[in-house]
Design a protein around this motif. Structure first.
Motif, PDB file in Angstrom:
ATOM      1  N   GLY A 155     -40.843  16.423 -12.361  1.00 57.65           N
ATOM      2  CA  GLY A 155     -39.446  16.564 -12.726  1.00 57.65           C
ATOM      3  C   GLY A 155     -38.852  15.179 -12.948  1.00 57.65           C
ATOM      4  N   ASN A 156     -37.544  15.122 -13.002  1.00 51.22           N
ATOM      5  CA  ASN A 156     -36.844  13.871 -13.251  1.00 51.22           C
ATOM      6  C   ASN A 156     -37.111  12.908 -12.078  1.00 51.22           C
ATOM      7  N   ARG A 157     -37.499  11.685 -12.374  1.00 50.15           N
ATOM      8  CA  ARG A 157     -37.774  10.764 -11.259  1.00 50.15           C
ATOM      9  C   ARG A 157     -37.005   9.466 -11.493  1.00 50.15           C
ATOM     10  N   PRO A 158     -35.675   9.529 -11.304  1.00 50.76           N
ATOM     11  CA  PRO A 158     -34.846   8.334 -11.547  1.00 50.76           C
ATOM     12  C   PRO A 158     -35.123   7.236 -10.517  1.00 50.76           C
ATOM     13  N   ILE A 159     -34.618   6.055 -10.801  1.00 47.19           N
ATOM     14  CA  ILE A 159     -34.743   4.958  -9.822  1.00 47.19           C
ATOM     15  C   ILE A 159     -33.359   4.390  -9.490  1.00 47.19           C
ATOM     16  N   ASP A 160     -32.339   5.238  -9.665  1.00 47.58           N
ATOM     17  CA  ASP A 160     -30.954   4.780  -9.437  1.00 47.58           C
ATOM     18  C   ASP A 160     -30.729   4.297  -8.005  1.00 47.58           C
ATOM     19  N   ILE A 161     -31.351   4.967  -7.033  1.00 48.32           N
ATOM     20  CA  ILE A 161     -31.142   4.566  -5.631  1.00 48.32           C
ATOM     21  C   ILE A 161     -31.701   3.158  -5.412  1.00 48.32           C
ATOM     22  N   HIS A 162     -32.871   2.885  -6.035  1.00 46.14           N
ATOM     23  CA  HIS A 162     -33.455   1.535  -5.937  1.00 46.14           C
ATOM     24  C   HIS A 162     -32.495   0.504  -6.547  1.00 46.14           C
ATOM     25  N   LEU A 163     -32.074   0.776  -7.792  1.00 41.41           N
ATOM     26  CA  LEU A 163     -31.284  -0.228  -8.538  1.00 41.41           C
ATOM     27  C   LEU A 163     -29.922  -0.464  -7.881  1.00 41.41           C
ATOM     28  N   ASN A 164     -29.287   0.597  -7.408  1.00 41.97           N
ATOM     29  CA  ASN A 164     -27.975   0.437  -6.744  1.00 41.97           C
ATOM     30  C   ASN A 164     -28.113  -0.390  -5.461  1.00 41.97           C
ATOM     31  N   ALA A 165     -29.234  -0.182  -4.767  1.00 43.15           N
ATOM     32  CA  ALA A 165     -29.455  -0.953  -3.529  1.00 43.15           C
ATOM     33  C   ALA A 165     -29.633  -2.435  -3.853  1.00 43.15           C
ATOM     34  N   PHE A 166     -30.403  -2.728  -4.922  1.00 41.51           N
ATOM     35  CA  PHE A 166     -30.621  -4.143  -5.278  1.00 41.51           C
ATOM     36  C   PHE A 166     -29.295  -4.795  -5.676  1.00 41.51           C
ATOM     37  N   LYS A 167     -28.434  -4.035  -6.358  1.00 46.72           N
ATOM     38  CA  LYS A 167     -27.123  -4.599  -6.742  1.00 46.72           C
ATOM     39  C   LYS A 167     -26.323  -4.925  -5.487  1.00 46.72           C
ATOM     40  N   LYS A 168     -26.411  -4.069  -4.469  1.00 42.93           N
ATOM     41  CA  LYS A 168     -25.670  -4.313  -3.212  1.00 42.93           C
ATOM     42  C   LYS A 168     -26.191  -5.572  -2.515  1.00 42.93           C
ATOM     43  N   LEU A 169     -27.502  -5.883  -2.782  1.00 44.19           N
ATOM     44  CA  LEU A 169     -28.093  -7.080  -2.153  1.00 44.19           C
ATOM     45  C   LEU A 169     -27.797  -8.329  -2.973  1.00 44.19           C
ATOM     46  N   GLY A 170     -27.057  -8.146  -4.085  1.00 37.92           N
ATOM     47  CA  GLY A 170     -26.633  -9.310  -4.886  1.00 37.92           C
ATOM     48  C   GLY A 170     -27.390  -9.479  -6.180  1.00 37.92           C
ATOM     49  N   ALA A 171     -28.228  -8.500  -6.554  1.00 38.10           N
ATOM     50  CA  ALA A 171     -29.045  -8.659  -7.766  1.00 38.10           C
ATOM     51  C   ALA A 171     -28.242  -8.327  -9.022  1.00 38.10           C
ATOM     52  N   LYS A 172     -28.624  -9.019 -10.108  1.00 37.38           N
ATOM     53  CA  LYS A 172     -28.083  -8.673 -11.445  1.00 37.38           C
ATOM     54  C   LYS A 172     -29.213  -7.928 -12.166  1.00 37.38           C
ATOM     55  N   ILE A 173     -28.876  -6.796 -12.750  1.00 35.20           N
ATOM     56  CA  ILE A 173     -29.923  -5.989 -13.400  1.00 35.20           C
ATOM     57  C   ILE A 173     -29.554  -5.755 -14.857  1.00 35.20           C
ATOM     58  N   ASN A 174     -30.498  -6.078 -15.747  1.00 33.94           N
ATOM     59  CA  ASN A 174     -30.274  -5.861 -17.164  1.00 33.94           C
ATOM     60  C   ASN A 174     -31.308  -4.866 -17.665  1.00 33.94           C
ATOM     61  N   GLU A 175     -30.821  -3.707 -18.141  1.00 31.29           N
ATOM     62  CA  GLU A 175     -31.769  -2.712 -18.666  1.00 31.29           C
ATOM     63  C   GLU A 175     -31.732  -2.757 -20.186  1.00 31.29           C
ATOM     64  N   ASN A 176     -32.906  -2.997 -20.749  1.00 34.76           N
ATOM     65  CA  ASN A 176     -32.989  -3.150 -22.210  1.00 34.76           C
ATOM     66  C   ASN A 176     -34.069  -2.180 -22.686  1.00 34.76           C
ATOM     67  N   GLY A 177     -33.599  -0.964 -23.116  1.00 34.37           N
ATOM     68  CA  GLY A 177     -34.579   0.106 -23.399  1.00 34.37           C
ATOM     69  C   GLY A 177     -35.186   0.509 -22.073  1.00 34.37           C
TER      70      GLY A 177
END
Ligand code: EPZ
Length: 419
Positions: free
Chosen positions: A119-141
């Protein structure tokens, strides 16, 4: 694409020694990137997923030596931050390298992971956590670029106790400035094994196995030698195979606590079990009983990775069982294949199926769409009348070391064929 050819009707009986746990080895292999020193991993399973994880480490500049199931990893010369798409696509858990990359290098480039069709296997929980730790995330495609020159510890409450996200946050927080607290953390035993390895290397982590994990940032990690814990899903799969074929099975070197959610269900289905601290003996009774309602859940609930195998077992149980898959939104690809073999299963929706038994299964050609679906179909072939061909061995080999050799030793008539 390889396949397994099974002539059914043999009981699966004997004694097995378990391999190391795939779902412990994978995060620990990623974690070995954090140290500039050497990591020695014992009892590492030789399966295609660990092979892919080692290829990713080599791609990042790590040196790896293997001696059977002992792997020596030296990450001192690791200097790359990008993981090629073809490797990321091979398995969902390649996402776990993201936390390791930003901890080690402060940056990383990966792609949306591939993996089992559950089924759908998003990684939103991972990415939101990294943002909380101060990460900048750029998704390109489907390319993900993450940068985080300085990780700042913080409190992260997970919306769902995601196993991978819990592990990724731990890896990202090992060198953080200050303390990271993960709330509603996943409690799977494999996370305890990851914590054990990281503490041997010098990390300051407490709470694994509970819903609150605390990581105190430290400066660096050193040498660690670790023996991967036994694979509880492998244990559960062989127990289900023995129970489904009227056999008796003895498994040592497994903590009965970590497999209790599975042995509880097998007892409820009518199997006789003798359980000591580190060993399990199962003897199947003449008649298996249905389970009125069984729902999968995060640990210590009934594990979703045993749901397909239990579905096969319950096709042989007296009565009606309702299975509810509460972790993944579409872990059902094994069901149409079981129905092809004669199983009486009604799919109410993508998460609920009704199994009626006992129903004789007749061997035929089936396809394994994912790792545990493949295990379920092999069990079906073992109990079915006649010959079953399970195609898609590539999925099964991701998580089971030499499954045909192990089952042959236990009495099965099973062969592997490359074509
Ligand atoms: C791990 O996958 C295991 N894999 C899976 O085992 C296992 O089924 C799963 O945990 C649940 O126990 C490894 O450990 C390598 P999750 P993971 O994040 O980390 C949703 C096997 O057969 N979710 O706990 O990917 C997700 O869609 C494999 O060995 C989000 O919505 O599982 C799923 O519905 C299959 N957003 C649920 O959470 C996210 O960012 C559980 O996923 C992450 C997850």
């Amino acid at each position: 694409m390889g396949k397994y050819i099974i002539n059914g009707g043999k009981t699966i009986s004997g004694k097995i020694l378990l391999s190391g746990a795939k779902n412990s080895a994978l995060p620990i292999i990623a974690a070995s990137l954090l140290t500039n020193d050497v990591t020695v991993l014992n009892n590492c399973p030789k399966i295609s997923d660990t092979d892919t994880a080692f290829k990713i480490l080599k791609q990042l500049g790590t040196d790896i030596d293997a001696d059977g199931n002992t792997i020596i990893i030296n990450s001192s010369s690791a200097d790359k931050v990008q993981i090629p798409e073809n490797l990321v696509k091979k398995m969902r858990s390649s996402i776990i390298f993201m936390g390791a990359l930003i901890s080690r290098f402060g940056e990383g480039v990966l792609f949306y992971p591939g993996g089992c069709e559950l089924g759908n296997r998003p990684i939103d929980i991972h990415l939101n956590a990294f943002k909380k730790l101060g990460a900048k995330i750029n998704e390109n495609g489907n390319k993900i670029e993450i940068s985080c020159p300085k990780i700042i510890g913080t409190v992260i409450e997970l919306p769902f106790p995601s196993v991978g996200a819990t592990e990724n946050i731990i890896l990202a927080s090992v060198f953080a400035k200050g303390k990271t607290i993960i709330k509603n953390a996943a409690k799977e035993p494999e996370i305890c094994d990851l914590q054990l390895y990281l503490k041997k290397a010098g990390a300051k982590i407490t709470g694994a196995g509970t819903d609150t994990i605390t990581i105190e940032g430290t400066d660096k990690l050193g040498f660690a030698e670790h023996t991967i814990m036994p694979d509880r899903m492998e244990a559960g799969t062989y127990l289900m195979a023995s129970a489904a074929t009227g056999g008796e099975l003895y498994i040592e070197n497994i903590s009965s606590y970590i497999i209790k959610p599975v042995t509880d269900i097998l007892s409820q289905a009518g199997c006789n079990l003798k359980i000591n601290n580190n060993s399990i003996y199962l003897k199947t009774t003449k008649h298996l009983s249905s389970i009125p309602v069984i729902s999968t859940a995060p640990h210590p609930g009934f594990p979703t990775d045993m749901q397909p195998q239990l579905t096969t077992l319950l096709t042989q149980a007296q009565g009606t069982s309702i299975i509810k898959e509460e972790v993944f939104d579409k872990r059902i690809k094994h069901i149409p294949e079981l129905i092809k073999m004669g199983a009486d299963i009604d799919i109410k929706d993508n998460r609920t199926f009704i199994v009626k038994g006992p129903k004789k299964l007749i061997g035929t050609e089936v396809y394994s769409h994912d790792l545990r679906a493949g295990a379920a179909l092999i069990i079906a072939g073992l109990l079915a009348e006649g010959r079953t061909i399970v195609n898609g061995s590539i999925h099964i080999q991701r998580g089971y070391e030499n499954i045909e050799t192990m089952l042959t030793k236990l009495g099965a008539d099973i062969k592997f064929s490359e074509n």
